[in-house]
Write an enzyme that holds these catalytic residues in place. Sequence first.
Site, mmCIF file in Angstrom:
data_model
loop_
_atom_site.group_PDB
_atom_site.id
_atom_site.type_symbol
_atom_site.label_atom_id
_atom_site.label_comp_id
_atom_site.label_asym_id
_atom_site.label_seq_id
_atom_site.Cartn_x
_atom_site.Cartn_y
_atom_site.Cartn_z
ATOM 1 N N PRO A 98 24.312 -76.701 -17.776
ATOM 2 C CA PRO A 98 24.035 -75.589 -16.851
ATOM 3 C C PRO A 98 23.457 -76.072 -15.521
ATOM 4 O O PRO A 98 22.675 -77.019 -15.479
ATOM 5 C CB PRO A 98 23.030 -74.723 -17.613
ATOM 6 C CG PRO A 98 22.467 -75.577 -18.684
ATOM 7 C CD PRO A 98 23.443 -76.678 -18.950
ATOM 8 N N HIS A 99 23.892 -75.426 -14.455
ATOM 9 C CA HIS A 99 23.387 -75.734 -13.112
ATOM 10 C C HIS A 99 23.574 -74.495 -12.250
ATOM 11 O O HIS A 99 24.252 -73.556 -12.648
ATOM 12 C CB HIS A 99 24.105 -76.956 -12.524
ATOM 13 C CG HIS A 99 25.595 -76.859 -12.533
ATOM 14 N ND1 HIS A 99 26.331 -77.015 -13.688
ATOM 15 C CD2 HIS A 99 26.488 -76.596 -11.556
ATOM 16 C CE1 HIS A 99 27.617 -76.871 -13.406
ATOM 17 N NE2 HIS A 99 27.738 -76.608 -12.122
#
Length: 141
Positions: free
Chosen positions: A63-64
């Site tokens: 995730p980013h």
Amino acid sequence: MRDGLLDPRAVLLHESAPDRDAAIRRCGRALVEVGAVAEPYIEAMLERERTISTYVGEGVAIPHGTNASKEDIKHDAICVVRFPGGVDWDGELVTLCVGIAARGDGHVPLLAAVAEILLDPDRARTLREATEVSRVLEELT
């Protein structure tokens, strides 16, 4: 992977989350806690996930945030959050999240470095099964 990206305090190996969004929030919180990002970055991570899944296979998600959230990043960093019980990630079972915060195009080499590690089945297994922070640091630095 260059030094200083992974603060040992951002390696959490015994977490649990009821769902994907809670897992992403936990990753974002780890990045906030080490001073890498401001609070709004967590929402940007969720927004990114709604746009495109960050699940990369082998029980791993990366995730980013979105490009618009770059101003919420104080310095490039990653976090490693392990969910031994697994988290349902749109039908896939995720046990390891590597959260990324990077200014500019810093996420590209970071994603490449993380992907290189995760593409090696032995190294990926080591990370998924790690119970000691030192083992994760050793594998990623």
